[in-house]
Design a protein around this motif. Structure first.
Motif, PDB file in Angstrom:
ATOM      1  N   VAL A   1       0.814  -1.214   0.000  1.00 27.49           N
ATOM      2  CA  VAL A   1       0.000   0.000   0.000  1.00 27.49           C
ATOM      3  C   VAL A   1       0.852   1.271   0.000  1.00 27.49           C
ATOM      4  CG1 VAL A   1      -1.879  -1.181   1.180  1.00 27.49           C
ATOM      5  CG2 VAL A   1      -0.193   0.061   2.541  1.00 27.49           C
ATOM      6  N   GLU A   2       2.158   1.111  -0.200  1.00 28.23           N
ATOM      7  CA  GLU A   2       3.011   2.296  -0.271  1.00 28.23           C
ATOM      8  C   GLU A   2       2.632   3.141  -1.478  1.00 28.23           C
ATOM      9  OE1 GLU A   2       7.097   1.257  -0.184  1.00 28.23           O
ATOM     10  OE2 GLU A   2       7.025   0.409   1.834  1.00 28.23           O
ATOM     11  N   ASN A   3       2.744   4.449  -1.307  1.00 28.14           N
ATOM     12  CA  ASN A   3       2.434   5.432  -2.347  1.00 28.14           C
ATOM     13  C   ASN A   3       0.942   5.536  -2.660  1.00 28.14           C
ATOM     14  OD1 ASN A   3       5.248   5.946  -2.717  1.00 28.14           O
ATOM     15  ND2 ASN A   3       5.384   4.138  -4.038  1.00 28.14           N
ATOM     16  N   LEU A   4       0.103   4.917  -1.812  1.00 27.41           N
ATOM     17  CA  LEU A   4      -1.346   5.064  -1.963  1.00 27.41           C
ATOM     18  C   LEU A   4      -1.851   6.079  -0.950  1.00 27.41           C
ATOM     19  CD1 LEU A   4      -2.530   1.349  -2.307  1.00 27.41           C
ATOM     20  CD2 LEU A   4      -2.033   2.979  -4.143  1.00 27.41           C
TER      21      LEU A   4
ATOM     22  N   VAL B   1      -6.205   3.123   0.665  1.00 29.67           N
ATOM     23  CA  VAL B   1      -5.828   2.036   1.566  1.00 29.67           C
ATOM     24  C   VAL B   1      -7.053   1.449   2.258  1.00 29.67           C
ATOM     25  CG1 VAL B   1      -4.587   1.512   3.708  1.00 29.67           C
ATOM     26  CG2 VAL B   1      -3.499   2.914   1.945  1.00 29.67           C
ATOM     27  N   LEU B   2      -8.059   2.271   2.525  1.00 31.52           N
ATOM     28  CA  LEU B   2      -9.253   1.812   3.244  1.00 31.52           C
ATOM     29  C   LEU B   2      -9.921   0.615   2.585  1.00 31.52           C
ATOM     30  CD1 LEU B   2     -10.936   5.209   4.224  1.00 31.52           C
ATOM     31  CD2 LEU B   2      -9.869   3.564   5.763  1.00 31.52           C
ATOM     32  N   TYR B   3      -9.790   0.493   1.277  1.00 32.84           N
ATOM     33  CA  TYR B   3     -10.494  -0.561   0.544  1.00 32.84           C
ATOM     34  C   TYR B   3      -9.591  -1.746   0.206  1.00 32.84           C
ATOM     35  CZ  TYR B   3     -13.940   3.135   0.062  1.00 32.84           C
ATOM     36  OH  TYR B   3     -14.850   4.146   0.322  1.00 32.84           O
TER      37      TYR B   3
ATOM     38  N   TRP C   1      -8.453  11.557   3.670  1.00 30.95           N
ATOM     39  CA  TRP C   1      -8.413  10.499   2.648  1.00 30.95           C
ATOM     40  C   TRP C   1      -7.338  10.761   1.606  1.00 30.95           C
ATOM     41  CZ3 TRP C   1     -13.337   7.535   1.005  1.00 30.95           C
ATOM     42  CH2 TRP C   1     -13.991   7.068   2.162  1.00 30.95           C
ATOM     43  N   LYS C   2      -6.877  11.995   1.491  1.00 26.78           N
ATOM     44  CA  LYS C   2      -5.879  12.322   0.488  1.00 26.78           C
ATOM     45  C   LYS C   2      -4.450  12.205   1.033  1.00 26.78           C
ATOM     46  CE  LYS C   2      -8.899  15.418  -2.117  1.00 26.78           C
ATOM     47  NZ  LYS C   2      -9.085  16.779  -2.666  1.00 26.78           N
ATOM     48  N   SER C   3      -4.331  11.851   2.320  1.00 31.98           N
ATOM     49  CA  SER C   3      -2.996  11.747   2.930  1.00 31.98           C
ATOM     50  C   SER C   3      -2.199  10.599   2.326  1.00 31.98           C
ATOM     51  CB  SER C   3      -3.121  11.535   4.432  1.00 31.98           C
ATOM     52  OG  SER C   3      -3.761  12.632   5.025  1.00 31.98           O
TER      53      SER C   3
END
Length: 214
Positions: free
Chosen positions: A179-182, A187-189, A212-214
């Motif tokens: 999930v890096e760079n997401l 990541v929530l999904y 959510w944009k972090s």
């Protein structure tokens, strides 16, 4: 306490809990025998050894240098200050045992020694012995505050039980390279059986509930 540790070890596929006490081994085993089958079913094995935590050879006998974590309990049969003095002596023995084995196995940075402190005034002194290793816990103060909160708001009991226990949902810190760079929203999904709650980047504090944009 052993049962809670066993529940915490489920995610690690079990583990070993070693008890070192100044009592005959048989007495210790009798004390834990009532819950032994339940603990064993959780995948954790309990090993009992008679000896003193003040004795370097006894600490080496229980492989203290291989421990993932260490708990030093207070002595309920002496005064608060006497118990804390004994805990300090045990800490010095543990540190000596760890240093004597550093040539063979360096001390892991994740190792923590949790110490039950009776007198809150002694907590800073105990922590100062090795701040990166020692975590003092003033059990009486914590329990007292929990009891007061529960008496004023009975429903809080279930909240504390959920947060502090290892039944049902648990909190984990783990690195997921996938999930890096997401963004956090993406990541929530990515988890079917977990709910991401925050981000902890290397060298930074936990960002709980980021945008959510972090």
């Amino acid at each position: 306490m052993i049962e809670q540790i066993a529940k915490a070890n489920i995610s690690e596929k079990g583990g070993v809990v070693v008890i070192l006490a100044e009592r005959p081994k048989e007495e210790i085993e009798v004390d834990i025998s009532a819950n032994e089958s339940k603990i064993g079913a959780l995948g954790t094995r309990v090993v009992c050894r008679a000896g003193s935590a003040l004795n370097l050879s006894d600490l080496q006998k229980v492989s203290v240098s291989n421990a993932r974590s260490i708990v030093v309990l207070a002595d309920p049969f002496v005064s608060e200050d006497q118990s804390d003095v004994r805990s300090i002596r045990i800490l010095l023995s543990i540190i000596s045992a760890l240093k004597s084995n550093e040539d063979k196995k360096p001390r892991p940075s994740s190792l923590k020694v949790t110490v039950e402190v009776c007198n809150s005034e002694n907590a800073p002194l105990i922590r100062s012995i090795d701040p990166s290793l020692i975590e003092p816990v003033i059990a009486n103060g914590v329990i007292g505050r929990l009891l007061v909160h529960t008496a004023r708001q009975p429903e809080v009991e279930s909240v504390w039980e959920t947060l502090l226990g290892f039944d049902d949902c648990e909190f984990y810190f783990q690195n997921w390279p996938d999930v890096e760079n997401l963004t956090f929203g993406e990541v929530l999904y990515r988890f079917r059986e977990a709910v991401p709650l925050g981000i902890r980047r290397e060298g930074k504090v936990l960002n709980f509930g980021p945008s959510w944009k972090s």
